[in-house]
Write a protein that holds these residues in place. Structure first.
Motif, PDB file in Angstrom:
ATOM      1  N   THR A 236       3.956   3.124   2.339  1.00 46.51           N
ATOM      2  CA  THR A 236       2.708   3.372   1.624  1.00 46.51           C
ATOM      3  C   THR A 236       1.763   4.091   2.574  1.00 46.51           C
ATOM      4  O   THR A 236       1.318   3.532   3.567  1.00 46.51           O
TER       5      THR A 236
ATOM      6  N   TYR B 101       2.853   7.645  -1.323  1.00 46.94           N
ATOM      7  CA  TYR B 101       4.022   7.025  -0.713  1.00 46.94           C
ATOM      8  C   TYR B 101       4.873   8.106  -0.062  1.00 46.94           C
ATOM      9  O   TYR B 101       4.818   9.270  -0.463  1.00 46.94           O
TER      10      TYR B 101
ATOM     11  N   HIS C 285       7.313  -0.884  -2.989  1.00 46.74           N
ATOM     12  CA  HIS C 285       5.984  -1.453  -3.257  1.00 46.74           C
ATOM     13  C   HIS C 285       6.020  -2.282  -4.544  1.00 46.74           C
ATOM     14  O   HIS C 285       5.552  -3.418  -4.576  1.00 46.74           O
TER      15      HIS C 285
END
Length: 96
Positions: free
Chosen positions: A37, A58, A67
């Protein structure tokens, strides 16, 4: 890179305050525990006090999938569904 913008609409000020509190408790873990991220920034929408927008970047779609697969993210999304009236996600591709 893979980016997404997610808009959340909230029904009232109480829900907005609860949403903001949930975000404040959740985002630090996302940034600390998800190396894929790159950017995860919640925003208020100017002129719309009951709207929030997340801008997320990302490294790739797999990082976004990681995530989404985190138990903390699943819990966040479960709690968010109890607070919002609508959610709209936009998948973004950079102009080149």
């Amino acid at each position: 890179m893979f980016a997404i913008a997610v808009r959340f609409d909230l029904p009232d000020e109480g829900a907005a305050a609860a949403f903001d509190d949930l975000v404040a408790r959740t985002v630090p873990g996302i940034l600390a525990e998800e190396p894929g991220t790159l950017t995860y920034v919640p925003h208020r929408v100017e002129g719309e006090p009951l709207a929030r927008l997340f801008y997320e970047e990302y490294t790739d779609r797999d990082a976004h999938a990681a995530h989404e697969a985190r138990p903390a993210t699943a819990e966040f999304l479960r709690r968010v569904r109890e607070l919002v009236t609508s959610v709209r996600a936009e998948l973004l591709s950079p102009l080149r």
